[in-house]
Enzyme design. Structure first.
Site, mmCIF file in Angstrom:
data_model
loop_
_atom_site.group_PDB
_atom_site.id
_atom_site.type_symbol
_atom_site.label_atom_id
_atom_site.label_comp_id
_atom_site.label_asym_id
_atom_site.label_seq_id
_atom_site.Cartn_x
_atom_site.Cartn_y
_atom_site.Cartn_z
ATOM 1 N N GLU A 1 -3.435 7.858 -4.530
ATOM 2 C CA GLU A 1 -3.623 7.246 -5.933
ATOM 3 C C GLU A 1 -5.237 7.932 -6.022
ATOM 4 O O GLU A 1 -5.898 8.189 -5.040
ATOM 5 C CB GLU A 1 -4.014 5.712 -5.879
ATOM 6 C CG GLU A 1 -2.674 5.039 -5.669
ATOM 7 C CD GLU A 1 -2.748 3.456 -5.417
ATOM 8 O OE1 GLU A 1 -3.843 3.072 -5.682
ATOM 9 O OE2 GLU A 1 -1.710 2.664 -5.381
ATOM 10 N N ARG B 1 0.899 -1.423 0.029
ATOM 11 C CA ARG B 1 0.053 -0.002 0.079
ATOM 12 C C ARG B 1 0.876 1.319 0.159
ATOM 13 O O ARG B 1 1.830 1.291 0.592
ATOM 14 C CB ARG B 1 -0.862 0.053 1.389
ATOM 15 C CG ARG B 1 -2.172 -0.935 1.150
ATOM 16 C CD ARG B 1 -3.245 -0.498 0.044
ATOM 17 N NE ARG B 1 -4.402 -1.139 -0.174
ATOM 18 C CZ ARG B 1 -4.554 -2.191 -1.035
ATOM 19 N NH1 ARG B 1 -3.407 -2.309 -1.765
ATOM 20 N NH2 ARG B 1 -5.667 -2.688 -1.171
ATOM 21 N N HIS C 1 -0.795 0.606 -9.833
ATOM 22 C CA HIS C 1 -1.520 -0.544 -8.959
ATOM 23 C C HIS C 1 -2.221 -1.524 -9.780
ATOM 24 O O HIS C 1 -3.522 -1.915 -9.521
ATOM 25 C CB HIS C 1 -2.597 0.514 -8.116
ATOM 26 C CG HIS C 1 -2.940 -0.323 -6.740
ATOM 27 N ND1 HIS C 1 -3.563 0.271 -5.946
ATOM 28 C CD2 HIS C 1 -2.825 -1.513 -6.430
ATOM 29 C CE1 HIS C 1 -3.793 -0.391 -4.793
ATOM 30 N NE2 HIS C 1 -3.517 -1.970 -5.314
#
Length: 376
Positions: free
Chosen positions: A316, A287, A334
């Site tokens: 993000e 993360r 991602h």
């Protein structure tokens, strides 16, 4: 305990179906009054049709489709879907339009709801402790994307050792001068990973699979840090070094890979970067918020971190411009776990969790049992 690439129950890997609403749902909603209800969040399933049919035979399936937070809250207050016993979210990119699952949302769930089975490995968007306090077990699907994420970690690891980002950008520029500079100079600053120390933060399914691949392919020496020592996995890997604290891992690793859940706080900031080996590499497939990105920029500027590979980012979908613009940082969108095989597994594992747990067995991939047990 390696995670095999998930396969569908249906034979082969069929192309996604455009819709199953008219077929499977008509079966699942018949005689619904005699069945407990499952709330299916987001899009239709695409691959595991036989298993979804089985789910529909056991439960009445209600659908929320894609719905905003306020609409979702109103529907829960009005008991639009009745007293459902479980929730199913088969895809990570749909069914999440209601935003973070916090106390505001969780408190509106019917007391009948006992399980939330969702796609994806990360669960920083859901307050799993609060779910447990409301009697709901949360199940993720990390094992379904283990192979894809571990492969991406290897790709990013190689990019940091071999300066592939620099080489790629120079070639893509179509500028002969940039091509020549990369061609002539990269060899002097790059290395093979063979025999170097890979430090893994988090020896869960993904960290474990990464260790297997790194040892087998590159004969890397593996060290790890986790909240507890996992001796069974050490033995299965054939020898790895357990680091009781994070500092011990950082000072001894040539490449550090983050493979641990985000639990609300930064793990690597300025103080931690000072403990890295000079020129060490950093890979993050966990993360983005685990890293203080401004501190990482400073560490790169100072040569403390020699190169980085980042699949995830702190803000993000915004990527830190001072990281994205560097030729020693590989950035992705991602997508580490994004593969057909992962999606097939997400679908399947969520349904298997529901069928097992609500059928009187155990949840297959729970992440919040420690708090559920405290409540019992």
């Amino acid at each position: 305990m390696s995670a095999a690439t998930p396969t569908p129950r249906d034979a082969g890997l069929p192309a996604p179906a455009t819709s199953i609403a008219s077929s499977s749902l008509s079966t699942s909603t018949s005689s619904s009054s005699a069945k407990p209800t499952i709330l299916h969040l987001g899009d239709d399933i695409r691959w595991n049709h036989e298993l979804y049919k089985e789910l529909g035979e056991r439960f009445h399936i209600e659908r929320s489709y894609s719905i905003g937070r306020e609409q979702f809250k109103t529907a829960l207050r009005e008991k639009k879907w009745g007293d459902f016993v479980g929730m199913y979210r088969p895809f990570w990119n749909t069914g999440g339009e209601m935003g973070n699952w916090d106390e505001e949302l969780i408190s509106l769930l019917p007391t009948s709801c006992k399980i939330y089975a969702s796609a994806g490995a990360g669960f920083d968007w859901v307050d799993t402790k609060t779910l447990a306090e409301h009697g709901v077990v949360y199940c993720n699907s990390a094992s379904a994307c283990t192979e894809s994420v571990a492969d991406t970690a290897i790709f990013l690891l190689l990019s940091t050792y071999r300066a592939f980002t620099w080489s790629f950008l120079a070639a893509r520029s179509c500028d002969p001068a940039q091509f020549h500079a990369a061609n002539q100079n990269i060899a002097a600053v790059t290395h093979n990973p063979n025999g170097t120390v890979l430090g893994i933060i988090g020896l869960g399914k993904i960290g474990f699979r990464l260790a297997q691949k790194a040892k087998a392919a590159f004969q890397m020496k593996v060290a790890y840090h986790d909240v507890v020592r996992i001796e069974s996995r050490e033995q299965e890997l054939g020898g790895v070094t357990w680091c009781e604290n994070l500092d011990e891992l950082l000072i001894s690793s040539d490449c550090v890979v983050l493979a641990t859940p985000f639990e609300g706080s930064v793990l690597l900031g300025r103080e931690e970067f000072r403990r890295f080996k000079k020129g060490a590499r950093l890979v993050n497939i966990a993360r983005g918020k685990l890293i203080d990105e401004d501190a990482l920029v400073e560490a790169l500027d100072q040569g403390i971190i020699g190169a980085a590979g980042l699949d995830v980012h702190s803000n993000e979908p915004n990527v830190h411009p001072k990281l994205a613009g560097r030729d020693n940082v590989m950035v992705l969108s991602h997508t580490a776990g994004a593969s057909v095989e992962s999606h097939v597994g997400f679908e399947r594992l969520g349904m298997e969790n529901l069928i097992s747990y609500l059928g009187g067995g155990e949840a297959l991939t729970p992440v919040n049992l420690e708090w559920l047990k405290k409540e019992e």
